[in-house]
Write a protein that holds these residues in place. Structure first.
Motif, mmCIF file in Angstrom:
data_model
loop_
_atom_site.group_PDB
_atom_site.id
_atom_site.type_symbol
_atom_site.label_atom_id
_atom_site.label_comp_id
_atom_site.label_asym_id
_atom_site.label_seq_id
_atom_site.Cartn_x
_atom_site.Cartn_y
_atom_site.Cartn_z
ATOM 1 N N SER A 13 46.795 12.526 -1.178
ATOM 2 C CA SER A 13 46.784 11.480 -0.153
ATOM 3 C C SER A 13 46.216 10.177 -0.697
ATOM 4 O O SER A 13 46.723 9.087 -0.423
ATOM 5 C CB SER A 13 45.968 11.927 1.059
ATOM 6 O OG SER A 13 46.555 13.023 1.703
ATOM 7 N N LEU A 14 45.153 10.306 -1.469
ATOM 8 C CA LEU A 14 44.509 9.133 -2.048
ATOM 9 C C LEU A 14 45.421 8.425 -3.049
ATOM 10 O O LEU A 14 45.466 7.191 -3.104
ATOM 11 C CB LEU A 14 43.201 9.545 -2.716
ATOM 12 C CG LEU A 14 42.339 8.445 -3.317
ATOM 13 C CD1 LEU A 14 41.996 7.403 -2.257
ATOM 14 C CD2 LEU A 14 41.067 9.046 -3.910
ATOM 15 N N LYS A 16 48.626 8.247 -2.905
ATOM 16 C CA LYS A 16 49.590 7.474 -2.120
ATOM 17 C C LYS A 16 48.943 6.209 -1.562
ATOM 18 O O LYS A 16 49.535 5.125 -1.575
ATOM 19 C CB LYS A 16 50.129 8.328 -0.976
ATOM 20 C CG LYS A 16 51.053 9.456 -1.409
ATOM 21 C CD LYS A 16 51.548 10.239 -0.211
ATOM 22 C CE LYS A 16 52.454 11.379 -0.623
ATOM 23 N NZ LYS A 16 52.938 12.171 0.545
ATOM 24 N N GLU A 17 47.743 6.351 -1.052
ATOM 25 C CA GLU A 17 47.049 5.207 -0.455
ATOM 26 C C GLU A 17 46.833 4.090 -1.468
ATOM 27 O O GLU A 17 47.021 2.901 -1.165
ATOM 28 C CB GLU A 17 45.698 5.651 0.100
ATOM 29 C CG GLU A 17 44.864 4.518 0.666
ATOM 30 C CD GLU A 17 43.441 4.940 1.011
ATOM 31 O OE1 GLU A 17 42.598 4.054 1.198
ATOM 32 O OE2 GLU A 17 43.172 6.151 1.098
ATOM 33 N N THR A 25 44.131 8.677 -10.195
ATOM 34 C CA THR A 25 43.329 8.956 -9.004
ATOM 35 C C THR A 25 42.150 9.862 -9.348
ATOM 36 O O THR A 25 41.018 9.630 -8.888
ATOM 37 C CB THR A 25 44.191 9.612 -7.923
ATOM 38 O OG1 THR A 25 45.312 8.756 -7.630
ATOM 39 C CG2 THR A 25 43.397 9.848 -6.654
ATOM 40 N N GLY A 199 44.342 6.153 11.049
ATOM 41 C CA GLY A 199 44.765 7.018 9.961
ATOM 42 C C GLY A 199 44.314 8.451 10.084
ATOM 43 O O GLY A 199 44.786 9.319 9.344
ATOM 44 N N ASP A 247 47.054 9.313 4.482
ATOM 45 C CA ASP A 247 47.287 8.372 3.390
ATOM 46 C C ASP A 247 46.737 6.969 3.669
ATOM 47 O O ASP A 247 47.257 5.971 3.183
ATOM 48 C CB ASP A 247 48.785 8.257 3.063
ATOM 49 C CG ASP A 247 49.432 9.616 2.858
ATOM 50 O OD1 ASP A 247 48.708 10.553 2.477
ATOM 51 O OD2 ASP A 247 50.650 9.728 3.072
ATOM 52 N N THR A 248 45.688 6.887 4.466
ATOM 53 C CA THR A 248 45.042 5.603 4.708
ATOM 54 C C THR A 248 43.554 5.835 4.950
ATOM 55 O O THR A 248 43.168 6.845 5.533
ATOM 56 C CB THR A 248 45.667 4.868 5.905
ATOM 57 O OG1 THR A 248 45.025 3.600 6.065
ATOM 58 C CG2 THR A 248 45.521 5.658 7.185
ATOM 59 N N ARG A 249 42.726 4.944 4.470
ATOM 60 C CA ARG A 249 41.269 5.012 4.630
ATOM 61 C C ARG A 249 40.636 6.209 3.920
ATOM 62 O O ARG A 249 39.449 6.462 4.086
ATOM 63 C CB ARG A 249 40.878 5.041 6.119
ATOM 64 C CG ARG A 249 41.188 3.768 6.863
ATOM 65 C CD ARG A 249 40.658 3.795 8.300
ATOM 66 N NE ARG A 249 39.215 3.884 8.332
ATOM 67 C CZ ARG A 249 38.558 4.891 8.899
ATOM 68 N NH1 ARG A 249 39.202 5.904 9.426
ATOM 69 N NH2 ARG A 249 37.244 4.897 8.919
#
Length: 267
Positions: A13-14, A16-17, A25, A199, A247-249
């Motif tokens: 997820s990170l 992608k963010e 990452t 998110g 995928d945000t914050r």
């Protein structure tokens, strides 16, 4: 100093963010003190490149986990393959999420019998077996007493203590730890709030309310007290962060949790 890790799903997820590759990452996480991983078996066994990325990053793969139907089947062949995977790649911990409900046709006697079989198999390779407190009111884990009975009755079985899952079940993690601390081998560290966040992906608690993961000191449970209890009892133990964010914050939550974690553990 205690190590802090993260679930590999959060790494994806990170990535992608932040628009980074998985290796980039992993290296970014190491810079903020996140240096270990838990990963789902099918994610690694089905995608060799992810395993290669972990090895290349020198991020320690602490545990592989798998959803197991110990209560409903007679064989543990699938679970043995997970143990074989861990042995091949030098992973010393395997965690099983046990399908929780009596309603699927399983029973407690079968559950305990199969747990004993997989534990005995894993001991051939010096691999430790734990189960997570996974599931709500219809599960084996609907109360601290049920969890305690299970681990006491299956020799060498330990608990991956998930703070967020206890909150979903309406159980205070601090009170649960006081009862279960002698059986805890690992910690999945997450806090929860009923306030929606941008998110955040909701999980439904035992009362039907939406609950959201937060940075570890931002939710409803006193996890500072919890961490102090654990490190007071254990000189070495894994703490693994987990989040439900789309995928945000994700990075902001991880970074804040890492700061908070090391502030407490370095006191």
């Amino acid at each position: 100093m205690y190590k802090l890790g993260i679930n590999f799903e959060n790494v994806l997820s990170l990535a992608k963010e932040l628009g980074l590759t998985v290796p980039e990452t992993l290296n970014k996480l190491k810079l903020i003190g996140v240096s270990a991983l838990d990963a789902e078996y099918s994610r690694l066994s089905g995608e060799q490149s992810y395993l290669n990325d972990i090895v290349a990053s020198r991020m320690e793969l602490k545990c592989v986990y798998y959803m197991a139907d110990f209560a409903g089947v007679a064989s543990v062949i699938s679970e043995m393959k997970v143990v074989d995977f861990c042995e091949k790649y030098g992973v010393k911990n395997v965690m099983f999420l046990t399908k929780p409900n009596f309603g699927i046709g399983g029973n407690e006697k079968t559950l305990k019998h199969n747990l004993r079989k997989i534990i005995n198999y894993a001991r051939n390779f010096k691999i430790s077996v734990s189960i997570e407190n996974f599931g709500l009111e219809t599960s084996w884990f609907s109360s601290v007493e049920k969890i305690k009975d299970l681990v006491k009755s299956v020799k060498n079985l330990t608990i991956t203590f998930d703070t967020g899952n206890f909150l979903l079940a309406g159980i205070d993690p601090n009170a649960a730890y006081d009862e279960l601390k002698y059986y805890v081998s690992r910690v999945h560290l997450k806090n929860r709030s009923y306030a929606p966040a941008v998110g955040a992906v909701a999980s439904v608690d035992v009362n039907g309310n939406d609950s959201y993961t937060t940075a570890i000191f931002s939710g409803s449970a006193n996890l500072e007290e919890f961490i102090k209890k654990v490190i007071g009892d254990y000189k070495v133990i894994d703490f693994i962060l987990e989040y439900n964010f789309a995928d945000t914050r994700v990075f902001d939550e991880i970074e804040q949790s890492a700061v908070d974690f090391y502030t407490v553990t370095n006191e």
